[in-house]
Motif scaffolding. Structure first.
Motif, PDB file in Angstrom:
ATOM      1  N   ILE A  74       0.954  -1.112   0.053  1.00  0.00           N
ATOM      2  CA  ILE A  74       0.090  -0.153   0.040  1.00  0.00           C
ATOM      3  C   ILE A  74       0.833   1.167   0.075  1.00  0.00           C
ATOM      4  CG2 ILE A  74      -1.782   1.180   1.335  1.00  0.00           C
ATOM      5  CD1 ILE A  74      -2.701  -1.533   2.270  1.00  0.00           C
ATOM      6  N   LEU A  75       1.894   1.168   0.763  1.00  0.00           N
ATOM      7  CA  LEU A  75       2.670   2.595   1.118  1.00  0.00           C
ATOM      8  C   LEU A  75       3.271   2.751  -0.196  1.00  0.00           C
ATOM      9  CD1 LEU A  75       3.924   4.981   2.605  1.00  0.00           C
ATOM     10  CD2 LEU A  75       5.546   3.224   3.546  1.00  0.00           C
ATOM     11  N   SER A  76       3.916   1.805  -0.999  1.00  0.00           N
ATOM     12  CA  SER A  76       4.560   2.191  -2.061  1.00  0.00           C
ATOM     13  C   SER A  76       3.734   2.515  -3.280  1.00  0.00           C
ATOM     14  CB  SER A  76       5.401   0.886  -2.528  1.00  0.00           C
ATOM     15  OG  SER A  76       4.395  -0.378  -2.901  1.00  0.00           O
ATOM     16  N   THR A  77       2.433   1.962  -3.328  1.00  0.00           N
ATOM     17  CA  THR A  77       1.628   2.462  -4.407  1.00  0.00           C
ATOM     18  C   THR A  77       1.163   3.802  -4.073  1.00  0.00           C
ATOM     19  OG1 THR A  77       0.463   0.122  -4.428  1.00  0.00           O
ATOM     20  CG2 THR A  77      -0.765   2.098  -5.403  1.00  0.00           C
ATOM     21  N   LEU A  78       1.030   4.163  -2.820  1.00  0.00           N
ATOM     22  CA  LEU A  78       0.508   5.738  -2.535  1.00  0.00           C
ATOM     23  C   LEU A  78       1.738   6.599  -3.090  1.00  0.00           C
ATOM     24  CD1 LEU A  78      -0.624   5.128   1.143  1.00  0.00           C
ATOM     25  CD2 LEU A  78      -2.129   5.759  -0.820  1.00  0.00           C
ATOM     26  N   VAL A  79       2.833   6.289  -2.678  1.00  0.00           N
ATOM     27  CA  VAL A  79       4.218   7.168  -3.245  1.00  0.00           C
ATOM     28  C   VAL A  79       4.064   7.167  -4.653  1.00  0.00           C
ATOM     29  CG1 VAL A  79       6.419   7.480  -2.886  1.00  0.00           C
ATOM     30  CG2 VAL A  79       5.133   6.691  -0.835  1.00  0.00           C
ATOM     31  N   ARG A  80       4.429   6.036  -5.137  1.00  0.00           N
ATOM     32  CA  ARG A  80       4.599   5.742  -6.480  1.00  0.00           C
ATOM     33  C   ARG A  80       3.473   6.678  -7.402  1.00  0.00           C
ATOM     34  NH1 ARG A  80       3.954   0.641  -7.146  1.00  0.00           N
ATOM     35  NH2 ARG A  80       1.853   0.772  -7.933  1.00  0.00           N
ATOM     36  N   GLU A  81       2.215   6.461  -7.022  1.00  0.00           N
ATOM     37  CA  GLU A  81       1.089   7.188  -7.874  1.00  0.00           C
ATOM     38  C   GLU A  81       0.736   8.518  -7.188  1.00  0.00           C
ATOM     39  OE1 GLU A  81      -0.332   5.819 -10.280  1.00  0.00           O
ATOM     40  OE2 GLU A  81       0.605   3.737 -10.249  1.00  0.00           O
ATOM     41  N   PHE A 111       0.746  13.041   2.710  1.00  0.00           N
ATOM     42  CA  PHE A 111       0.586  12.205   4.057  1.00  0.00           C
ATOM     43  C   PHE A 111       0.176  13.253   5.360  1.00  0.00           C
ATOM     44  CE2 PHE A 111       3.293   9.115   1.911  1.00  0.00           C
ATOM     45  CZ  PHE A 111       2.100   8.032   1.394  1.00  0.00           C
ATOM     46  N   GLU A 112      -0.883  13.092   5.667  1.00  0.00           N
ATOM     47  CA  GLU A 112      -1.092  13.658   6.805  1.00  0.00           C
ATOM     48  C   GLU A 112      -1.347  12.546   8.016  1.00  0.00           C
ATOM     49  OE1 GLU A 112      -5.377  15.601   8.995  1.00  0.00           O
ATOM     50  OE2 GLU A 112      -5.269  15.107   6.868  1.00  0.00           O
ATOM     51  N   LEU A 113      -0.662  12.834   9.000  1.00  0.00           N
ATOM     52  CA  LEU A 113      -0.472  11.901  10.244  1.00  0.00           C
ATOM     53  C   LEU A 113      -1.443  12.317  11.377  1.00  0.00           C
ATOM     54  CD1 LEU A 113       3.442  10.928  10.102  1.00  0.00           C
ATOM     55  CD2 LEU A 113       1.440   9.856   8.843  1.00  0.00           C
ATOM     56  N   GLU A 114      -2.287  11.384  11.833  1.00  0.00           N
ATOM     57  CA  GLU A 114      -3.002  11.781  12.853  1.00  0.00           C
ATOM     58  C   GLU A 114      -3.040  10.703  13.900  1.00  0.00           C
ATOM     59  OE1 GLU A 114      -4.409  14.632  13.371  1.00  0.00           O
ATOM     60  OE2 GLU A 114      -4.152  15.684  11.423  1.00  0.00           O
ATOM     61  N   ASN A 115      -3.755  10.902  15.055  1.00  0.00           N
ATOM     62  CA  ASN A 115      -3.706  10.250  16.378  1.00  0.00           C
ATOM     63  C   ASN A 115      -4.454   8.965  16.080  1.00  0.00           C
ATOM     64  OD1 ASN A 115      -3.302   9.235  18.866  1.00  0.00           O
ATOM     65  ND2 ASN A 115      -3.635  11.201  19.720  1.00  0.00           N
ATOM     66  N   HIS A 116      -3.990   7.836  16.495  1.00  0.00           N
ATOM     67  CA  HIS A 116      -4.867   6.490  16.564  1.00  0.00           C
ATOM     68  C   HIS A 116      -4.570   5.921  18.053  1.00  0.00           C
ATOM     69  CE1 HIS A 116      -7.237   3.192  15.239  1.00  0.00           C
ATOM     70  NE2 HIS A 116      -6.197   2.401  14.890  1.00  0.00           N
ATOM     71  N   GLY A 117      -4.040   6.892  19.028  1.00  0.00           N
ATOM     72  CA  GLY A 117      -3.861   6.437  20.390  1.00  0.00           C
ATOM     73  C   GLY A 117      -2.601   5.756  20.847  1.00  0.00           C
ATOM     74  N   GLY A 231      -5.725  -5.880  -2.189  1.00  0.00           N
ATOM     75  CA  GLY A 231      -6.866  -5.419  -2.880  1.00  0.00           C
ATOM     76  C   GLY A 231      -6.820  -3.998  -2.637  1.00  0.00           C
ATOM     77  N   VAL A 232      -6.261  -3.351  -1.618  1.00  0.00           N
ATOM     78  CA  VAL A 232      -6.388  -1.963  -1.413  1.00  0.00           C
ATOM     79  C   VAL A 232      -5.522  -1.538  -2.413  1.00  0.00           C
ATOM     80  CG1 VAL A 232      -5.548  -0.173   0.321  1.00  0.00           C
ATOM     81  CG2 VAL A 232      -6.691  -2.112   1.183  1.00  0.00           C
ATOM     82  N   ALA A 233      -4.347  -2.101  -2.544  1.00  0.00           N
ATOM     83  CA  ALA A 233      -3.176  -1.423  -3.678  1.00  0.00           C
ATOM     84  C   ALA A 233      -3.792  -1.250  -4.829  1.00  0.00           C
ATOM     85  CB  ALA A 233      -2.033  -1.969  -3.495  1.00  0.00           C
ATOM     86  N   ARG A 234      -4.582  -2.268  -5.366  1.00  0.00           N
ATOM     87  CA  ARG A 234      -5.108  -2.420  -6.773  1.00  0.00           C
ATOM     88  C   ARG A 234      -6.498  -1.497  -6.517  1.00  0.00           C
ATOM     89  NH1 ARG A 234      -5.441  -8.690  -6.939  1.00  0.00           N
ATOM     90  NH2 ARG A 234      -7.589  -8.386  -6.531  1.00  0.00           N
ATOM     91  N   ALA A 235      -7.055  -0.986  -5.631  1.00  0.00           N
ATOM     92  CA  ALA A 235      -8.219  -0.304  -5.597  1.00  0.00           C
ATOM     93  C   ALA A 235      -7.839   1.167  -5.537  1.00  0.00           C
ATOM     94  CB  ALA A 235      -8.987  -0.331  -4.510  1.00  0.00           C
ATOM     95  N   LEU A 236      -6.494   1.416  -5.522  1.00  0.00           N
ATOM     96  CA  LEU A 236      -6.054   2.756  -5.365  1.00  0.00           C
ATOM     97  C   LEU A 236      -5.678   3.176  -6.835  1.00  0.00           C
ATOM     98  CD1 LEU A 236      -3.376   2.894  -2.559  1.00  0.00           C
ATOM     99  CD2 LEU A 236      -5.808   3.825  -2.592  1.00  0.00           C
ATOM    100  N   VAL A 237      -5.135   2.213  -7.703  1.00  0.00           N
ATOM    101  CA  VAL A 237      -4.961   2.520  -9.049  1.00  0.00           C
ATOM    102  C   VAL A 237      -6.278   2.593  -9.880  1.00  0.00           C
ATOM    103  CG1 VAL A 237      -3.947   1.573 -10.946  1.00  0.00           C
ATOM    104  CG2 VAL A 237      -2.624   1.285  -8.926  1.00  0.00           C
TER     105      VAL A 237
END
Length: 262
Positions: A74-81, A111-117, A231-237
């Motif tokens: 997922i991370l590489s897809t976000l950055v590449r795309e 990227f916006e980083l937010e609080n998950h606890g 599936g997440v990575a494919r959906a991003l594309v």
């Protein structure tokens, strides 16, 4: 004859008294059981302002980084795309993933980083179990979960967070008020993309790719061995090919229910 009857009666009475001494008294009637009151939980929705442009849907991708390792698919897809997203991180995840954190910090336009606890504990101020996970259980514990997560973020060089999303994304209404009083907006969602990262790749791709204008998608970026990540990575594309506009929560107006963003 009368003497015999009288003697028999006296003997019966003596035996009855002796037996009564040996038989334990009956327990008192049980009081009606008091039922523990059920905790009313909510799972808030969140939408962002629509683009209202045909063929140009605007969605906000949000990813929870709970525990475990970063999902490089997922991370590489976000950055590449060059796809923007809001990432909710826990203190536990930050400790284990310095390399992924570096990628996030090197791409502030994405990227916006937010609080998950702090420890991935449900932000519910009454003792209960949610999906088998013990809730914080008190206002003090909710506060520690929120503030502990924020402290870990700023210590890691991340700007102070403004949004909070608790473990399981479920809350009770009183905890929502407490978190809002700490200055946070609470990040619900409108599309559950990966079912807690437990869905298969095909159904995950279908769910996310079907996101509509104004939707906020929740998925996970901390389960690299789960099929859902593929599936997440494919959906991003898929979404990018449709001309989707990807925004972070900080970029657009929003509306959440249960007084999570008011």
């Amino acid at each position: 004859m009368n003497r015999i009857l009288l003697a028999s009666a006296l003997l019966f009475a003596a035996l009855s008294a002796a037996m009564a001494d040996e038989i334990p008294p009956a327990p008192p009637a049980a009081l009606p059981a008091t039922k523990t009151p059920e905790v009313k939980l909510v799972e808030p929705h969140l939408h962002i302002a629509r683009s209202n442009a045909a063929g140009h849907a605007r969605i906000a991708l949000t990813f929870d980084a709970c525990m475990g390792q970063a999902d490089e698919r997922i991370l590489s897809t976000l950055v590449r795309e060059r796809i923007a997203a809001t990432i909710f991180v826990t203190a536990r995840w930050l400790k284990r993933n310095p390399a992924a954190l570096a990628v996030f910090l090197q791409n502030p336009d994405l990227f916006e980083l937010e609080n998950h606890g702090e420890n991935h504990i449900p932000a519910v101020d009454t003792p209960t179990l949610i999906y088998g996970i013990a809730a914080a259980g008190s206002p003090q514990a909710v506060k520690q979960e929120v503030e502990g997560g924020a402290a870990a973020m700023t210590a890691a060089g991340i700007p102070a967070p403004h949004w909070f999303r608790g473990s399981t994304a479920k809350y009770d209404l009183s905890a929502i008020g407490e978190i809002r009083a700490m200055g946070y907006r609470i990040a619900g969602y409108s599309v559950n993309g990966d079912g807690g990262s437990l869905l298969g790749a095909a159904i995950t791709e279908k769910r996310i790719a079907a996101a509509k204008d104004g939707d906020v998608v929740i998925s996970h970026i901390n389960q690299p061995t789960h099929a859902a990540g593929e599936g997440v990575a494919r959906a991003l594309v898929d979404l990018k090919m449709k001309g989707t506009e990807f925004v972070r929560l900080e970029d657009v107006e929003d509306m959440g229910d249960d007084k999570t963003t008011e």
